[in-house]
Design a protein around this motif. Structure first.
Motif, PDB file in Angstrom:
ATOM      1  N   THR A 185      34.223   5.860  36.636  1.00 28.64           N
ATOM      2  CA  THR A 185      33.966   5.819  38.064  1.00 28.64           C
ATOM      3  C   THR A 185      32.557   5.312  38.284  1.00 28.64           C
ATOM      4  O   THR A 185      31.629   5.710  37.582  1.00 28.64           O
TER       5      THR A 185
ATOM      6  N   GLU B  11      30.238   7.801  45.317  1.00 31.37           N
ATOM      7  CA  GLU B  11      31.195   7.070  44.495  1.00 31.37           C
ATOM      8  C   GLU B  11      31.524   5.741  45.162  1.00 31.37           C
ATOM      9  O   GLU B  11      31.733   5.674  46.370  1.00 31.37           O
ATOM     10  N   THR B  12      31.550   4.680  44.356  1.00 33.35           N
ATOM     11  CA  THR B  12      31.825   3.348  44.914  1.00 33.35           C
ATOM     12  C   THR B  12      33.136   2.763  44.414  1.00 33.35           C
ATOM     13  O   THR B  12      33.522   1.684  44.843  1.00 33.35           O
ATOM     14  N   GLY B  13      33.808   3.431  43.510  1.00 30.47           N
ATOM     15  CA  GLY B  13      35.084   2.937  43.000  1.00 30.47           C
ATOM     16  C   GLY B  13      35.183   3.139  41.506  1.00 30.47           C
ATOM     17  O   GLY B  13      34.529   4.008  40.941  1.00 30.47           O
ATOM     18  N   HIS B  14      36.030   2.325  40.881  1.00 35.58           N
ATOM     19  CA  HIS B  14      36.222   2.411  39.435  1.00 35.58           C
ATOM     20  C   HIS B  14      35.722   1.131  38.780  1.00 35.58           C
ATOM     21  O   HIS B  14      35.807   0.050  39.345  1.00 35.58           O
TER      22      HIS B  14
END
Length: 81
Positions: A35, A67-70
């Motif tokens: 992540t 969190e900005t993504g995966h």
């Protein structure tokens, strides 16, 4: 120096200018998955291998933000994770 959000390399470089350039850098993350996170703040703390260790090292810590993504698989492959 504490900032609420570091969104660019310029923000990070500006934040790091306040610390010893020879200090180790560590990324602090609360996840074991791939992540991705923004950097919330930069902190410095004295670190010892254990409580009885007389040798202390000043360490610059990069603290996890939003969190900005995966992490894309292509990046995971490039990093050989």
């Amino acid at each position: 120096m504490t900032q609420t959000r570091l969104a660019t390399a310029r923000d990070l470089i500006t934040a790091l200018q306040n610390y010893n350039p020879d200090s180790p850098i560590r990324w602090v993350s609360t996840t074991l998955e791939y992540t991705t996170f923004m950097v919330h703040e930069v902190r410095v703390a004295t670190a010892r291998a254990n409580r009885h260790d007389a040798t202390a090292t000043e360490v610059v810590w990069l603290c996890e933000g939003d969190e900005t993504g995966h992490l894309p698989e292509s990046v995971i492959d490039t990093l050989e994770w």
